[in-house]
Design an enzyme around this catalytic site. Structure first.
Site, short mmCIF file in Angstrom:
data_model
loop_
_atom_site.label_atom_id
_atom_site.label_comp_id
_atom_site.label_asym_id
_atom_site.label_seq_id
_atom_site.Cartn_x
_atom_site.Cartn_y
_atom_site.Cartn_z
CD GLU A 197 -3.24 -0.64 2.08
OE1 GLU A 197 -2.97 -0.06 3.13
OE2 GLU A 197 -4.38 -1.01 1.79
CD GLU A 271 -4.36 -6.07 2.54
OE1 GLU A 271 -5.11 -5.42 3.30
OE2 GLU A 271 -3.14 -5.94 2.51
C1 GLA Z 1 -4.34 -2.66 4.75
C2 GLA Z 1 -2.98 -3.31 4.94
C3 GLA Z 1 -3.03 -4.57 5.75
C4 GLA Z 1 -3.90 -4.37 6.97
C5 GLA Z 1 -5.29 -3.93 6.53
C6 GLA Z 1 -6.24 -3.69 7.68
O1 GLA Z 1 -4.99 -3.17 3.69
O2 GLA Z 1 -2.37 -3.58 3.70
O3 GLA Z 1 -1.73 -4.90 6.12
O4 GLA Z 1 -3.32 -3.40 7.78
O5 GLA Z 1 -5.19 -2.70 5.86
O6 GLA Z 1 -6.38 -4.82 8.44
#
Ligand code: GLA
Length: 604
Positions: A197, A271
């Site tokens: 991210e 995700e």
């Molecule tokens: C983001 C991050 C993950 C985690 C999620 C929330 O997507 O990439 O590592 O922190 O948020 O659980």
């Protein structure tokens, strides 16, 4: 809701291995990572669908982190993943655990990530590796080692040399282990994620190309991916790397952004948040099971690939949980149950059942049987009967450090020059008067304040002032400062130094002349405490203190929950292992431990 778990070194599996990683819709069946000998072409993203060995392939993935699940349970959880109809395991790698001191590596026991990946392959799961170096994940400092913060100019997640040098050295070690586990080398790794991210951070445009090159130059040859939420989708992507998206509700903008950014490429939700994490003092998050199942169906109907974050969350053992900083600082709890399809204790949930039903439609054969569950044991009350005060325990710490000014924990000369990483630090100084303390927002994150052994109050981030009672002669003013977890997400990563991070004023004058004790609670310290003069607990014990009891178990020990009625805040150790924090403000209600005999807990 449980918050601590420590599991058994016992495995009971009921499973069958007649499952296929590909369904008929993908035109290619029956080939397992472990049995596939001839490999010509790894995962490709050149058309609307992923192709593996040239055949259409849909990623049905689930996240599970080896560092959050006791090794004895890896296999059980992976088999439950297969029985749910998933074909790919997705895992982060936690740098802070693998390199606890600069140049000192640990890839053993629960940190044997090679064994973890190999096991997934043997059980018929492909692997997507997310090696960071930054992983976010509600993990202390997003998985970055705290010793990086010793450098006052450190700029994490940038091409600042102090950061990239450390990444390079770590990647030399880590990637040498990962390269042979790639698909084209006969292993199960079919894709590797570049950072995590970065679009939500994006402070240095040279950084992502640097990390991409760091992977390529060390022999990573499988498909590269980036993973971002919708706002960071473009900013976090890097040339020649497939962008994937993170979400909980699928919106048209997800599809249109992926299509316009990379037309005619496979679309993947890297995700899909099956639940959410919790912070101390906050509400427990729940994501409705039917709603979750509906989003999964929508994603699949759109022919997208998916990874469930998390499939099985597990536990933030020890002091590993991260924190959030928006309007205020909030520390994450010990449990990483996440309201995920497989609960923290490895039990099936409604979400699991719904997902199994959905994913079974994407397999030609029936899914493997669901492995049997481990029983939870009901043990007698363990009487906590002995204690020593924190002040008595100080002689078992490393030599205290004397300093004119307060020093943040990372810059203390402990741990072979790597500073103190986690836990508590005691700062003591002598005062000859009472008056008003101004902490100046220099406490990270929570300090119990004492005059000698008399508790006078608590200071936190942004506390304004505290009265120090008058008294005669020289008295010790003591701050027991707890690092409650470093922020793992957002722009504040460089400001995560802990302990006392600057001057604290008493009647307008900075306090000076500190004696500083590190209370990192490493197992060597807990072991040394055995030699202390433990006393029967009096009616009114002096807090903070270390309390111990024994849990008697007949026969083979099993998983169990620990309830701590009347205990307010502290850390629980079982046979020297730090299980993690408990705190009566919740939202966790009980902790789970498992009986090798509970022997020490501390209350601070
Ligand atoms: C983001 C991050 C993950 C985690 C999620 C929330 O997507 O990439 O590592 O922190 O948020 O659980």
């Amino acid at each position: 809701m449980c918050h601590l778990r420590h599991y058994l070194a016992r495995l009971r599996f009921v499973y069958s291995l007649n499952c296929f990683p590909f369904g008929p819709r993908f035109n290619w069946r029956g080939i397992q990572p472990s049995t596939m000998k001839f490999r010509k072409m790894g995962l490709k993203a050149n058309t609307e669908d992923f192709r593996l060995e040239g055949h259409k392939f849909r990623i049905l993935g689930g996240s599970m982190h080896y560092f959050r699940v006791p090794r004895a349970y890896w296999k059980d959880r992976m088999l439950k993943m297969k029985a749910c109809g998933l074909n790919t395991l997705t895992t982060y790698v936690a740098w802070n655990l693998h390199e606890p001191q600069r140049g000192v590596y640990n890839f053993k026991d629960n940190l044997d990530v090679e064994a973890y990946i190999r096991l997934a392959g043997e059980l018929g799961l492909w692997v997507i590796l997310r090696p960071g170096p930054y992983i976010c994940s509600e993990w202390d400092l997003g998985g970055l080692p705290s010793w990086l913060l010793r450098d006052p100019k450190m700029e994490l997640r940038t091409t600042y040399k102090g950061f990239t040098d450390a990444v390079d050295t770590y990647f030399d070690v880590l990637l040498a282990k990962m390269v042979p586990l790639q698909y084209m080398k006969g292993g199960p790794i079919i894709a590797v994620q570049v950072e995590n991210e970065y679009g939500s951070y994006a402070t240095d445009s040279s950084y992502m190309p640097y990390i991409k090159q760091a992977l390529l130059s060390r022999g990573i040859g499988e498909l590269l991916l980036t993973s971002d939420n919708i706002d960071g989708l473009m900013k976090g992507n890097v040339d020649g790397v497939l962008a994937t998206v993170n979400l909980q509700k699928l919106k048209p903008i997800h599809i249109s952004s992926l299509e316009s950014h990379q037309p005619h490429k496979p679309k993947m939700v890297m995700e899909f948040w099956t639940g959410w994490f919790d912070a101390w003092g906050d509400l427990h998050h729940v994501f409705n099971a039917e709603e979750m199942a509906n989003v999964v169906m929508e994603i699949l109907k759109k022919e997208m690939s998916i990874n469930l974050y998390m499939f099985h969350g597990g536990t933030n053992f020890g002091f590993m949980s991260g924190a959030i900083q928006s309007d205020m600082y909030m520390a994450d709890i010990t449990s990483y149950d996440y309201d995920a399809p497989l609960s923290e204790g490895g039990d099936y949930t409604t979400k699991y059942t719904l997902l199994r039903d959905i994913f079974s439609r994407y397999h030609g054969e029936s899914l493997p049987d669901m492995p049997g569950l481990y029983p939870k044991m009901n043990y007698d009350i363990s009487t906590v009967y002995q204690y020593i005060t924190l002040w008595e325990a100080l002689k078992f710490t490393e030599e205290p450090f004397l300093s004119e000014d307060p020093i943040n924990m990372e810059n203390l000369p402990f741990n072979n020059g790597n500073g103190q990483s986690y836990g508590y630090t005691l700062y003591e100084t002598i005062v000859t008067s009472g008056g008003t303390l101004h902490p100046n927002d220099k406490i990270r994150d929570r300090a119990l304040v004492f005059i000698d052994e008399q508790f006078i109050g608590i200071l936190k981030h942004n506390s304004v002032e505290m009265v120090v009672p008058d008294g005669k002669g020289k008295r010790k003013l003591r701050f027991v400062v707890e690092n409650c977890g470093r922020v793992n997400y957002g722009k504040e990563l460089n400001n995560q130094r802990k302990g006392i991070i600057g001057d604290i004023l008493l009647n307008g004058t900075p306090l000076k002349g500190f004696t500083i004790y590190s209370l990192e609670m490493q197992s060597s310290f807990i072991e040394r405490l055995r030699g202390a003069q433990w006393k029967q607990i009096p009616e009114k014990p002096v807090f903070p203190g270390f309390f111990r009891g024994i849990l008697y178990i007949d026969g083979y020990p099993g998983d169990t929950f620990v309830k701590m009625p009347g205990w307010t805040k502290g850390v629980l150790f079982i046979n020297g292992h730090n299980l993690g924090r408990y705190w009566s403000i919740g939202p966790s209600k009980v902790s789970i431990c498992q009986g090798h005999g509970c022997n020490v807990g501390s209350t601070m």
